[in-house]
Write an enzyme that holds these catalytic residues in place. Sequence first.
Site, PDB file in Angstrom:
ATOM      1  CG  HIS A 219      74.009  10.701  72.031  1.00 50.37           C
ATOM      2  ND1 HIS A 219      74.019  11.345  70.824  1.00 50.37           N
ATOM      3  CD2 HIS A 219      75.143  11.073  72.671  1.00 50.37           C
ATOM      4  CE1 HIS A 219      75.108  12.089  70.746  1.00 50.37           C
ATOM      5  NE2 HIS A 219      75.813  11.934  71.836  1.00 50.37           N
TER       6      HIS A 219
ATOM      7  CD  GLU B 248      84.735   7.167  70.207  1.00 46.88           C
ATOM      8  OE1 GLU B 248      84.296   7.660  71.261  1.00 46.88           O
ATOM      9  OE2 GLU B 248      84.984   7.855  69.197  1.00 46.88           O
TER      10      GLU B 248
END
Length: 327
Positions: free
Chosen positions: A129, A60
């Site tokens: 998450h 990312e």
Amino acid sequence: MKEFTFREVIAQAMSEEMRKDESIYLMGEEVAEYNGAYKASKGMLDEFGAKRIIDTPIAELGFTGIAVGSAMNGNRPIVEYMTFNFCLVGIDQIINNAAKIRQMSGGQWNCPIVFRGPTASAGQLGATHSQALESWFANIPGLKVIVPSNPYDAKGLLKSAIQDNDPVIFMESEQMYGDKMEIPEEEYYLPIGKADIKKEGKDVTLVSFGKIMKLAMQAAEDMEKEGISVEVIDLRTVRPLDFDTVIESVKKTNRLVILEEAWPFGSISSEITYMVQQKAFDYLDAPIKRITTPDAPAPYSSALFAEWFPKLEKVKEEIKNAMYIKS
């Protein structure tokens, strides 16, 4: 009108805009060959090719930086994160480059880019998450933050986000991708920064956004059966935030409950609470109530997670508390 799922309208919105403008492209992990981790880019590789639908490594930091640089040089990228939790390794690019370049360059550069993907919890995915980071991004001048709650809003807002000349954070949910809704056949856009009154009422204002809007609507329906009329406002955008719609509703109902899937400290509900007491204090007949997750990471255990996540009964209890009705 035809019924489509949330994931389908995301692909529609991106595709419709990409057909108009060749500078728009999509990049992210598994967006091309696999049709997206949540199938939200299904068919787009076949239509637009590998130069505009780009599979990236699991990096990312790298592909966020590439996208920001390309936006500064005339492109309009859409960056998909498999989850916004994963964008944290690239958050420097979002905050220190995308959000600031217009101001730091004296207007010489802008950054028309959309960062999109799921936010908040989606069941037993663990604490790393399951984070709702809307308030993080909403705190940054230069960023716009959109959190739709249904397919119709998602399509219209995503199309507006893609056309916007500033960086937009577009936050979805794994648990909404299968949601279905009738969508107009004709093209439409929804304005960024405008809340929507999903249900009108006269006794209490209930404000929320994102997937937890389902809980808000269910609570309002249940309260109607008990004779309490709840006005439900979907913020849709948390930066800029439509304070005017909330304040006008509070002036009518004189009570406010805020429901948010996030930690309580420094949350969107904190900002709404401040603005309402600042601009509509004399209209309040009761203290503002808010429902958030506990100030702790999301637990993995299903039993503990059920306790951690805001409950329908808690929403109804706080509505009654705002009405000074004993549960």
